[in-house]
Scaffold this active site. Structure first.
Site, PDB file in Angstrom:
ATOM      1  N   HIS A  74       0.848  -1.199   0.000  1.00 23.26           N
ATOM      2  CA  HIS A  74       0.000   0.000   0.000  1.00 23.26           C
ATOM      3  C   HIS A  74       0.879   1.242   0.000  1.00 23.26           C
ATOM      4  O   HIS A  74       1.655   1.445   0.928  1.00 23.26           O
ATOM      5  CB  HIS A  74      -0.871   0.050   1.262  1.00 23.26           C
ATOM      6  CG  HIS A  74      -1.960  -0.970   1.286  1.00 23.26           C
ATOM      7  ND1 HIS A  74      -2.949  -0.958   2.232  1.00 23.26           N
ATOM      8  CD2 HIS A  74      -2.216  -2.028   0.483  1.00 23.26           C
ATOM      9  CE1 HIS A  74      -3.782  -1.966   2.013  1.00 23.26           C
ATOM     10  NE2 HIS A  74      -3.345  -2.634   0.965  1.00 23.26           N
ATOM     11  N   TYR A 203      -8.756   5.107   8.003  1.00 23.26           N
ATOM     12  CA  TYR A 203      -8.896   5.418   9.430  1.00 23.26           C
ATOM     13  C   TYR A 203      -9.987   6.480   9.554  1.00 23.26           C
ATOM     14  O   TYR A 203      -9.851   7.570   8.982  1.00 23.26           O
ATOM     15  CB  TYR A 203      -7.594   5.983   9.995  1.00 23.26           C
ATOM     16  CG  TYR A 203      -6.488   4.957  10.178  1.00 23.26           C
ATOM     17  CD1 TYR A 203      -5.685   4.555   9.111  1.00 23.26           C
ATOM     18  CD2 TYR A 203      -6.233   4.399  11.432  1.00 23.26           C
ATOM     19  CE1 TYR A 203      -4.663   3.619   9.296  1.00 23.26           C
ATOM     20  CE2 TYR A 203      -5.218   3.469  11.619  1.00 23.26           C
ATOM     21  CZ  TYR A 203      -4.443   3.088  10.552  1.00 23.26           C
ATOM     22  OH  TYR A 203      -3.444   2.171  10.728  1.00 23.26           O
ATOM     23  N   PRO A 295      -3.065  -0.006  19.167  1.00 24.83           N
ATOM     24  CA  PRO A 295      -2.836  -0.478  17.797  1.00 24.83           C
ATOM     25  C   PRO A 295      -3.042   0.563  16.695  1.00 24.83           C
ATOM     26  O   PRO A 295      -2.724   0.282  15.539  1.00 24.83           O
ATOM     27  CB  PRO A 295      -3.839  -1.628  17.644  1.00 24.83           C
ATOM     28  CG  PRO A 295      -4.877  -1.390  18.680  1.00 24.83           C
ATOM     29  CD  PRO A 295      -4.209  -0.680  19.803  1.00 24.83           C
ATOM     30  N   LYS A 299       2.035  -0.324  15.074  1.00 22.83           N
ATOM     31  CA  LYS A 299       3.476  -0.369  15.361  1.00 22.83           C
ATOM     32  C   LYS A 299       3.955  -1.582  16.155  1.00 22.83           C
ATOM     33  O   LYS A 299       5.157  -1.872  16.181  1.00 22.83           O
ATOM     34  CB  LYS A 299       3.881   0.904  16.137  1.00 22.83           C
ATOM     35  CG  LYS A 299       3.900   2.158  15.289  1.00 22.83           C
ATOM     36  CD  LYS A 299       5.124   2.195  14.391  1.00 22.83           C
ATOM     37  CE  LYS A 299       4.996   3.159  13.251  1.00 22.83           C
ATOM     38  NZ  LYS A 299       4.696   2.564  11.954  1.00 22.83           N
ATOM     39  N   TYR A 387       4.467   6.346   9.735  1.00 20.02           N
ATOM     40  CA  TYR A 387       3.600   5.192   9.441  1.00 20.02           C
ATOM     41  C   TYR A 387       4.364   4.115   8.661  1.00 20.02           C
ATOM     42  O   TYR A 387       4.234   2.929   8.962  1.00 20.02           O
ATOM     43  CB  TYR A 387       2.368   5.677   8.673  1.00 20.02           C
ATOM     44  CG  TYR A 387       1.249   4.658   8.652  1.00 20.02           C
ATOM     45  CD1 TYR A 387       0.516   4.371   9.794  1.00 20.02           C
ATOM     46  CD2 TYR A 387       0.929   3.975   7.483  1.00 20.02           C
ATOM     47  CE1 TYR A 387      -0.501   3.432   9.783  1.00 20.02           C
ATOM     48  CE2 TYR A 387      -0.095   3.041   7.455  1.00 20.02           C
ATOM     49  CZ  TYR A 387      -0.797   2.773   8.618  1.00 20.02           C
ATOM     50  OH  TYR A 387      -1.800   1.836   8.600  1.00 20.02           O
TER      51      TYR A 387
HETATM   52  P1  FAD Z   1       3.310 -11.966  21.212  1.00 20.13           P
HETATM   53  O1  FAD Z   1       2.805 -11.971  19.838  1.00 20.13           O
HETATM   54  O2  FAD Z   1       2.346 -11.703  22.327  1.00 20.13           O
HETATM   55  O3  FAD Z   1       4.007 -13.360  21.460  1.00 20.13           O
HETATM   56  C1  FAD Z   1       4.368 -13.822  22.731  1.00 20.13           C
HETATM   57  C2  FAD Z   1       4.362 -15.342  22.739  1.00 20.13           C
HETATM   58  O4  FAD Z   1       4.769 -15.807  24.000  1.00 20.13           O
HETATM   59  C3  FAD Z   1       2.970 -15.901  22.497  1.00 20.13           C
HETATM   60  O5  FAD Z   1       3.023 -16.895  21.485  1.00 20.13           O
HETATM   61  C4  FAD Z   1       2.555 -16.444  23.833  1.00 20.13           C
HETATM   62  O6  FAD Z   1       1.663 -17.535  23.724  1.00 20.13           O
HETATM   63  C5  FAD Z   1       3.894 -16.834  24.424  1.00 20.13           C
HETATM   64  N1  FAD Z   1       3.912 -16.890  25.891  1.00 20.13           N
HETATM   65  C6  FAD Z   1       3.245 -16.113  26.769  1.00 20.13           C
HETATM   66  N2  FAD Z   1       3.501 -16.502  28.026  1.00 20.13           N
HETATM   67  C7  FAD Z   1       4.362 -17.539  27.934  1.00 20.13           C
HETATM   68  C8  FAD Z   1       4.970 -18.379  28.878  1.00 20.13           C
HETATM   69  N3  FAD Z   1       4.741 -18.231  30.189  1.00 20.13           N
HETATM   70  N4  FAD Z   1       5.794 -19.355  28.455  1.00 20.13           N
HETATM   71  C9  FAD Z   1       6.022 -19.531  27.117  1.00 20.13           C
HETATM   72  N5  FAD Z   1       5.454 -18.775  26.161  1.00 20.13           N
HETATM   73  C10 FAD Z   1       4.631 -17.790  26.562  1.00 20.13           C
HETATM   74  N6  FAD Z   1       1.108  -4.537  15.464  1.00 20.13           N
HETATM   75  C11 FAD Z   1       1.510  -4.030  14.270  1.00 20.13           C
HETATM   76  O7  FAD Z   1       2.716  -3.843  14.080  1.00 20.13           O
HETATM   77  N7  FAD Z   1       0.642  -3.721  13.257  1.00 20.13           N
HETATM   78  C12 FAD Z   1      -0.678  -3.903  13.410  1.00 20.13           C
HETATM   79  O8  FAD Z   1      -1.435  -3.678  12.464  1.00 20.13           O
HETATM   80  C13 FAD Z   1      -1.163  -4.392  14.678  1.00 20.13           C
HETATM   81  N8  FAD Z   1      -2.476  -4.598  14.885  1.00 20.13           N
HETATM   82  C14 FAD Z   1      -2.880  -5.205  16.040  1.00 20.13           C
HETATM   83  C15 FAD Z   1      -4.216  -5.436  16.200  1.00 20.13           C
HETATM   84  C16 FAD Z   1      -4.667  -6.054  17.356  1.00 20.13           C
HETATM   85  C17 FAD Z   1      -6.141  -6.309  17.515  1.00 20.13           C
HETATM   86  C18 FAD Z   1      -3.741  -6.453  18.376  1.00 20.13           C
HETATM   87  C19 FAD Z   1      -4.200  -7.149  19.634  1.00 20.13           C
HETATM   88  C20 FAD Z   1      -2.395  -6.217  18.221  1.00 20.13           C
HETATM   89  C21 FAD Z   1      -1.949  -5.574  17.056  1.00 20.13           C
HETATM   90  N9  FAD Z   1      -0.609  -5.318  16.863  1.00 20.13           N
HETATM   91  C22 FAD Z   1      -0.200  -4.734  15.693  1.00 20.13           C
HETATM   92  C23 FAD Z   1       0.379  -5.668  17.894  1.00 20.13           C
HETATM   93  C24 FAD Z   1       1.109  -6.971  17.604  1.00 20.13           C
HETATM   94  O9  FAD Z   1       0.183  -8.012  17.403  1.00 20.13           O
HETATM   95  C25 FAD Z   1       2.056  -7.310  18.765  1.00 20.13           C
HETATM   96  O10 FAD Z   1       2.841  -6.186  19.052  1.00 20.13           O
HETATM   97  C26 FAD Z   1       2.966  -8.508  18.447  1.00 20.13           C
HETATM   98  O11 FAD Z   1       2.221  -9.704  18.498  1.00 20.13           O
HETATM   99  C27 FAD Z   1       4.136  -8.602  19.430  1.00 20.13           C
HETATM  100  O12 FAD Z   1       4.873  -9.768  19.194  1.00 20.13           O
HETATM  101  P2  FAD Z   1       5.642 -10.481  20.384  1.00 20.13           P
HETATM  102  O13 FAD Z   1       6.283 -11.682  19.781  1.00 20.13           O
HETATM  103  O14 FAD Z   1       6.453  -9.502  21.117  1.00 20.13           O
HETATM  104  O15 FAD Z   1       4.486 -10.912  21.407  1.00 20.13           O
HETATM  105  C1  DHB Z   2      -4.637  -3.344  11.204  1.00 22.07           C
HETATM  106  C2  DHB Z   2      -4.434  -3.196  12.557  1.00 22.07           C
HETATM  107  C3  DHB Z   2      -4.051  -1.957  13.050  1.00 22.07           C
HETATM  108  O1  DHB Z   2      -3.824  -1.808  14.353  1.00 22.07           O
HETATM  109  C4  DHB Z   2      -3.876  -0.883  12.200  1.00 22.07           C
HETATM  110  O2  DHB Z   2      -3.515   0.316  12.710  1.00 22.07           O
HETATM  111  C5  DHB Z   2      -4.064  -1.054  10.842  1.00 22.07           C
HETATM  112  C6  DHB Z   2      -4.456  -2.298  10.346  1.00 22.07           C
HETATM  113  C7  DHB Z   2      -5.037  -4.669  10.695  1.00 22.07           C
HETATM  114  O3  DHB Z   2      -5.239  -5.569  11.514  1.00 22.07           O
HETATM  115  O4  DHB Z   2      -5.173  -4.824   9.480  1.00 22.07           O
END
Ligand code: FAD
Ligand code: DHB
Length: 403
Positions: A74, A203, A295, A299, A387
């Protein structure tokens, strides 16, 4: 069972899997321990927007086949308010940079496949995961797997276990300073079997609250609505969700999302959170384990990937040259980027959501902010460069992968 590894990784989300694979590429051994099942980790619907730097990272790591085949590039994004959509041409404003829409679950699936090919250990369904002896030269990860007790002796532990994990709470009291803001709203998110009606994200600021139009593929639409933070999803029938989406998103030129069967729906609370420093002794906190952003700025996943690059490069320098200086800088290098992403995510959030206690003055100022953002080239450039993502330490990475 006793194991020995160089880097013990807790969590197989994007941070843990990216770190494990980057370390593999430079010949550093790791064990990944995840408490959920493989299916749960892959099916969890979360992020969708990858910054240019995250895309470049996946390409450099050789795990971008799916991204190239199915990712949607995009070059612009829409901001909608007062019933009108305004396009911000990100590529034109950032000398050709863009974002790519590719589901986090696709990224995770690709990385799990890549891990399996390396033959290095990745335990799913681990129970009673804990970290110990953090202040010693050989910290430990303990867990139970298929009825057997395991102990992994590590040089370093990477806490990649997300916001609710065990690593951050294992740091002795008084070491970490916590900065936090909880927002008085959450997002209701859905996936729908509907062709995206716009090829870029929208948005929307609306008097009934924020709404976001996104997608996962050419046949799946992803939509979000601002709702109260503890809103039970049971309060929302599919018909009620579509009525509210259309009320908030339909613009005066008749644009609206296409309607389709809803295949997934959930409510997510929103917070800003930083724990600093992102290291205690031989434990490094990575991604959501150290910081959470609301979110709105898309980021979270990208910040996790940026932390991973800094840590992998530092670990490589330690093992290649015995040089711990970059490990010592890990937290401060990451936190500079983290705080800028925090600021951007907070700004996007407060620009676009309705606050329960906002005054008429606040509302008019918000509309003026949106008007300025969509008419000033300087303001649009500022949004665009943040962004698509502030510059990454890509040179650092390519010299590491090339070494
Ligand atoms: P996580 O993905 O949380 O991974 C952590 C892992 O550790 C998990 O698999 C979990 O099961 C495991 N774990 C937890 N506790 C334990 C334990 N005790 N022992 C072993 N394993 C464990 N980010 C973006 O950049 N762009 C977006 O568009 C965006 N949209 C989002 C929309 C939503 C609705 C949400 C909820 C989040 C969004 N995010 C977005 C954020 C993004 O999903 C997270 O920042 C990302 O998942 C972080 O990755 P991580 O590996 O640090 O943590
Ligand atoms: C999506 C999630 C976000 O938090 C965002 O800012 C843009 C897109 C998505 O899930 O597609």
């Amino acid at each position: 069972m006793k194991h020995r590894t160089q880097v013990g990784i807790v969590g197989a989300g994007p941070a843990g899997l990216l770190l494990g694979h980057l370390l593999h590429l430079v010949g550093i051994d790791s064990v990944i321990v995840e408490n959920r099942s493989r299916e749960y980790v892959i099916d969890r619907v979360r992020a969708g927007v990858l910054e240019q730097g995250t895309v470049d990272l996946l390409c450099a790591m050789g795990v971008a086949e799916g991204l190239h085949a199915r990712g949607l590039r995009h070059e612009g994004v829409y901001i909608s308010f007062n019933g009108e959509r305004h396009r911000i041409d990100m590529a034109e404003l950032t000398a050709g940079k863009a974002i790519t829409v590719y589901g986090q679950n696709e990224v995770v699936r690709d990385l799990i496949d890549a891990r399996a090919e390396t033959g290095r250990p990745l335990y799913f369904d681990a129970e009673d995961v804990g970290v110990d002896a953090l202040d010693s030269e050989q910290p430990l990860i303990r867990f139970t797997h298929a009825g057997s007790q395991h102990e992994v002796r590590c040089d370093f532990i990477a806490g990649c276990d997300g916001f609710h994990g065990v690593c951050r709470p294992s740091v002795p009291e008084g070491v970490l300073e916590v900065f936090e803001r909880v927002y008085p709203f959450g997002w209701l998110g859905i996936l729908a079997e509907a062709t995206p009606s716009c090829h870029e994200l929208v948005y929307t600021h609306h008097e009934r609250g924020f709404a976001l139009f996104s997608m996962r593929s050419t046949t799946v639409t992803r939509l979000y609505l601002q709702v109260p933070p503890d809103e039970p999803i049971a309060n929302w029938s599919d018909a009620a969700i579509w009525a509210e989406m259309l009320t908030r998103m339909t613009t005066s030129d008749g644009w609206a999302p296409n309607i389709g069967r809803i295949t997934q729906k959930s409510v997510t609370p929103m917070r800003s959170f930083v724990a600093a420093p992102m290291r205690h002794a031989r434990l490094f906190l990575v991604g959501d384990a150290a910081h959470i952003v609301p979110p709105t700025g898309a980021k979270g996943l990208n910040l996790a990937a940026a932390d991973v690059v800094v840590l992998a490069v530092a670990l490589n320098e330690f093992y290649r040259r015995g040089d711990a200086a970059s490990l010592d800088r890990y937290s401060s290098v990451c936190l500079r980027r983290v705080w800028k992403a925090q600021r951007f995510s907070w700004w996007m959030t407060t620009l676009l959501h309705r606050l329960p206690d906002e005054t008429a003055f606040d509302h008019q100022r918000q509309l003026a902010d949106l008007d300025y953002l969509t008419t000033s080239r300087a303001a649009m450039t500022s949004l665009a460069e943040q962004y698509v993502g502030l510059p990454w330490e890509v040179a650092l990475l390519s010299s590491t992968l090339g070494s």
